[in-house]
Design an enzyme around this catalytic site. Sequence first.
Site, PDB file in Angstrom:
ATOM      1  N   PHE A 133      39.353  34.721  43.442  1.00 18.18           N
ATOM      2  CA  PHE A 133      39.837  34.440  44.785  1.00 18.18           C
ATOM      3  C   PHE A 133      39.247  33.111  45.258  1.00 18.18           C
ATOM      4  O   PHE A 133      38.021  32.948  45.284  1.00 18.18           O
ATOM      5  CB  PHE A 133      39.425  35.544  45.758  1.00 18.18           C
ATOM      6  CG  PHE A 133      40.124  36.853  45.548  1.00 18.18           C
ATOM      7  CD1 PHE A 133      41.337  37.116  46.156  1.00 18.18           C
ATOM      8  CD2 PHE A 133      39.574  37.822  44.723  1.00 18.18           C
ATOM      9  CE1 PHE A 133      41.979  38.319  45.968  1.00 18.18           C
ATOM     10  CE2 PHE A 133      40.211  39.033  44.518  1.00 18.18           C
ATOM     11  CZ  PHE A 133      41.423  39.284  45.146  1.00 18.18           C
ATOM     12  N   ILE A 184      38.165  45.561  48.443  1.00 17.67           N
ATOM     13  CA  ILE A 184      37.528  45.914  47.179  1.00 17.67           C
ATOM     14  C   ILE A 184      36.051  45.520  47.222  1.00 17.67           C
ATOM     15  O   ILE A 184      35.664  44.577  47.922  1.00 17.67           O
ATOM     16  CB  ILE A 184      38.242  45.256  45.985  1.00 17.67           C
ATOM     17  CG1 ILE A 184      38.321  43.732  46.176  1.00 17.67           C
ATOM     18  CG2 ILE A 184      39.626  45.851  45.790  1.00 17.67           C
ATOM     19  CD1 ILE A 184      38.941  42.999  44.991  1.00 17.67           C
ATOM     20  N   ASP A 204      48.690  36.746  44.356  1.00 19.29           N
ATOM     21  CA  ASP A 204      48.813  36.954  45.805  1.00 19.29           C
ATOM     22  C   ASP A 204      48.221  35.763  46.545  1.00 19.29           C
ATOM     23  O   ASP A 204      47.356  35.045  46.032  1.00 19.29           O
ATOM     24  CB  ASP A 204      48.085  38.235  46.227  1.00 19.29           C
ATOM     25  CG  ASP A 204      48.472  38.682  47.631  1.00 19.29           C
ATOM     26  OD1 ASP A 204      49.506  38.214  48.140  1.00 19.29           O
ATOM     27  OD2 ASP A 204      47.739  39.495  48.216  1.00 19.29           O
TER      28      ASP A 204
END
Length: 567
Positions: free
Chosen positions: A353, A310, A291
Amino acid sequence: MICKLHLMILLQALLITFVACNAPPVPLDDIVIEKTSVPETCVRAVQSGDFVRYHYHGTFPDGKKFDSSYDKGSTYNVYVGKRQLIEGMDKALVGMCVNERRLVKIPPKMAYGKDGYGDTIPPNSILHFDVLLLDIWNPEDKVQIKTYYKPENCGRTIEVSDFVRYHYNGTLLDGTLFDSSHNRLRTYDTYVGIGWLIAGMDQGLLGMCVGEKRIITMPPSLGYGENGDGSDIPGQASLVFDVVLLDLHNPKDGITVEKLDVPETCQRKSKVGDFIRYHYNGTLMDGTFFDSSYSRKRTYDTYIGKGYVIAGMDEGLLGVCVGEKRRITIPPHLAYGEEGTGTEIPGSAVLIFDIDVIDFHNPSDTVEITTFFKPSKCDVLSKKGDFVKYHYNASLMDGTLIDSTHSYGKTYNVVLGSGQVVLGMDMGLKDMCIGEKRTVVIPPHLGYGERGVEGEVPGSAVLVFDIEMIDLEEGLPDGYMFIWNSDVTPDLFTEMDKNLDGHVDPVEFSNYINHQVVTGKGKLAPGFDVGKVIDNMFSNQDRNSDGKITADEFKLKDEETKEHDEL
């Protein structure tokens, strides 16, 4: 006589040929080996004391079959050199490689000799064996590991009690595939070193890093043993696993944060309750992309520490500065857990990330004003109702330019407190004097809110304005659109009614007000459309809305009720 002699010679030759063709086999003193197929590479050859698995066809010299492992549907499994085989086979197997094929001829004395073997093998039989070797191992064997690819950066390796995700192809030593995670299109996910795996795999995975590829070879004692798995893995089989590690974590892991780029100045760091806008790329540990906010061409906007994201991201976003770039690694128990998302993120996956913080604010924030230049003479300060002219450069918190009056070559002009600009700008322009310069930081709830301005200002964006006050015209008192600069004539209505018809029409009213402004006797609220202001004043006096003002309708400010507007 000569003809008879030739005939006798010919008969003798024919007799010799007949005898030779029908003579019994010449007795063998030792085994004869013919290598009918040899693999290109031979990693290991059979030695005395090894355990082997092989297939065979057993025939007599005339080709008659007396036995075959193929007919039994299983290999022949035995130790070599321990008298578990006939002497000739014990000797013939030594030196063979896996996938090698040999034709072995064994004399009676190295087979079943003068006694034979029941009804199957007659006495003094020469035996031929067509042998295909499938497996070799030794009771002393351990797990063998061959790493054929290792990433340059290998910061963490598998330890006991880690949870791993890996792909594998499982084969027998001869290359026969018995299982593959690739065929199931999903990784094998398990704990290491706590007995969830066969012993050889538990050992073979230790020390691997993500992205590493290795071949793990194990003897049956560390695999499925004497009985195999009951289906695809035969008993006493060596196993070969070609493994690539995709992911690893430990249940005790927290998030890890790597600061990739931190601005030189950081006036404020994010905390619980802040609202943040950031860009990110999300990947699995093996680099698989799942993503990105960049692909959607908009930031991800959320509150921090409120459970909107999250748990690992909630934690990883704390303490960031605007403009900071960091890498947040999140174990699955702080991300999407054992189930994953069902699509892009597999179960039990560690997530990485790479984030770029664009801005953040708190709902309790107000306008932040920093004056960086103030003239020595700064007596007249702007206030509500004043008409101000100013230049500005508008940008986002990350420095992205949104707009600038300098590019238009003219000032931006507004009446303070009239709703002509966002509330935060109204606040930021107050108490300024001409020539003053300041930076005004406006949170979105005092700017353009969650929606922003399409194509110009993103939703929930903090705005930064660098402002210079160019001009200031004092406004009217609060609630007034027109004031008198001199005493009001006592016969004001008559002065307006130029044609003396007993009422004032819109033209008479407009001409009169404009004349007062031009001669300096009156003043309209600056910054508004003069025509609209006068029309509004006329409508307020035209109580019955018939298009004209009568003497009874006409009233000055001090004669008005609180609900009605003034002249």
